[in-house]
Design a protein around this motif. Sequence first.
Motif, short mmCIF file in Angstrom:
data_model
loop_
_atom_site.label_atom_id
_atom_site.label_comp_id
_atom_site.label_asym_id
_atom_site.label_seq_id
_atom_site.Cartn_x
_atom_site.Cartn_y
_atom_site.Cartn_z
N PRO A 1 29.13 31.95 34.34
CA PRO A 1 27.93 31.72 33.68
C PRO A 1 26.90 31.16 34.50
CG PRO A 1 29.91 30.45 32.91
CD PRO A 1 30.38 31.29 33.80
N VAL A 2 27.27 30.37 35.61
CA VAL A 2 26.03 29.99 36.60
C VAL A 2 25.64 31.14 37.06
CG1 VAL A 2 25.87 28.75 38.72
CG2 VAL A 2 27.14 27.65 37.07
N ALA A 3 26.00 32.03 37.52
CA ALA A 3 25.53 33.38 38.16
C ALA A 3 24.67 34.09 37.16
CB ALA A 3 26.60 34.47 38.92
N ALA B 1 40.48 35.49 35.73
CA ALA B 1 39.72 36.58 34.60
C ALA B 1 40.59 36.12 33.40
CB ALA B 1 40.06 37.84 35.22
N SER B 2 41.55 35.33 33.24
CA SER B 2 42.11 34.76 32.02
C SER B 2 41.61 33.71 31.27
CB SER B 2 43.43 34.55 32.32
OG SER B 2 44.44 35.22 32.76
N PHE C 1 35.00 33.88 31.64
CA PHE C 1 34.79 35.12 32.22
C PHE C 1 34.33 36.10 31.10
CE2 PHE C 1 37.05 39.35 32.30
CZ PHE C 1 36.95 39.49 33.63
N HIS C 2 34.84 35.96 29.93
CA HIS C 2 34.52 36.75 28.99
C HIS C 2 32.97 36.69 28.43
CE1 HIS C 2 38.44 38.74 28.90
NE2 HIS C 2 38.86 37.50 29.05
N GLU C 3 32.86 35.28 28.35
CA GLU C 3 31.37 35.00 27.68
C GLU C 3 30.30 35.56 28.75
OE1 GLU C 3 31.51 30.89 26.80
OE2 GLU C 3 33.56 31.12 25.31
N ALA C 4 30.68 35.16 30.17
CA ALA C 4 29.68 35.41 31.07
C ALA C 4 29.20 36.90 31.07
CB ALA C 4 30.00 35.03 32.29
N CYS D 1 35.90 40.53 41.43
CA CYS D 1 36.94 39.76 41.01
C CYS D 1 38.26 40.09 42.12
CB CYS D 1 37.50 40.48 39.77
SG CYS D 1 39.10 39.83 39.25
N GLU D 2 38.68 39.23 43.02
CA GLU D 2 39.44 39.50 43.79
C GLU D 2 40.71 39.31 43.26
OE1 GLU D 2 38.39 37.00 47.46
OE2 GLU D 2 36.77 36.19 46.30
N ASN D 3 41.63 40.30 43.08
CA ASN D 3 42.77 40.40 42.40
C ASN D 3 43.90 40.38 43.43
OD1 ASN D 3 45.02 40.84 41.20
ND2 ASN D 3 44.49 42.67 40.14
#
Length: 339
Positions: free
Chosen positions: A140-142, A167-168, A172-175, A190-192
């Motif tokens: 959200p900051v970004a 990502a969990s 993550f979802h809101e942003a 996302c660095e998986n």
Amino acid sequence: MAELPNITRVDEAYTTEIPQGLSEADLVLIHKYMKMQRLYEERVIKLYRQGRAVGAVYTGIGHEAIAVGAAFTLEKEDVMCAMHRDLGSHFVRGMTLKRVALQYYGRKEGPTQGRDGNMHFGDYQLKNYGMVSMLADNMPVAAGAALAFKIRKEQNVALAYIGDGTASRGDFHEALNFASVRNLGAVYICENNQFAYSTPLSEQMNIDDIGIRAVAYGIPGVIVDGNDVLAVYKVTQEAVDRARKGEGPTLIECKTMRVRGHSEHDDASYVPKELIEHWLKKDPIEQYEKLLIEKQILSEQKIQEVEASINQEIDEAIDYAEKAPLPEGPEALEGVFAD
Ligand SMILES: Cc1ncc(C[n+]2csc(CCOP(=O)(O)OP(=O)(O)O)c2C)c(N)n1
């Protein structure tokens, strides 16, 4: 497997074609920054074992292609929100080894003025927003930075790095949703690396690819080999171009592996050895060096010279940091509250 509408799965073969816009000098610089991250982190592991570096030591060994490849697409006015595996991204944006060493030693002159002793730092001058320890909150900051750019009609981009565990989280979802609905110029990397501390991906989500989550937010998702620096650069550049043109956010999943423990106190004994061995064979720096040698952009000898010069800079940075003063107690409150 059938492709979902707006998901791109980049071919896993190692990229040999130089992406448009990268000169030979750029290719050499990318190598230098990746090497700076690796050599500094290998050194700091030794310092930590000797009890010389303070705090926890998180490294991004094996993540250098993502840290450097993605950050290399940014312009000076863009905003970057890094994570704890992205030291190389700071170098790309102008952070020096000396300031990084001061940070790791908790010194007053360092980026956090001694309030922390590891990758939890940023630099507002360089438009690298401080690493937020609460994971996913840099998303959200970004989005907020991208919203500010939009309101000001500035064609800048905000890029945030996150992990698979990140990502969990709800943010993550809101942003992603907010950035999509407002059509913001944000790029999420996302660095998986397949583990969130000791939790494997399979125990936190029932999907193999985090990139497909983009579908739910109506934005493009890209899945790419995170150990292939030119592939990471290319897909991020495309996302950054879209963001700059006002075409909205992108979620890029870079597949990699955390080849060490979560941080240096953790021996990663819960990770299958074969998995680490498999990924060590795909080391991002070794693969890139092989390509640069094949293309006669670097030679073995030149690589040794680059290493020697970085090691000397690290020696000087550590020496300076070890002698630099610690903050005084009352200084801890400075800058915490608005005056
Ligand atoms: C909201 C939140 N929960 C827990 C933590 C503690 N923590 C720090 S790093 C980490 C693992 C994160 O995993 P991932 O996002 O996959 O990144 P990785 O460390 O694997 O690169 C955890 C649980 C935290 N910093 N923030």
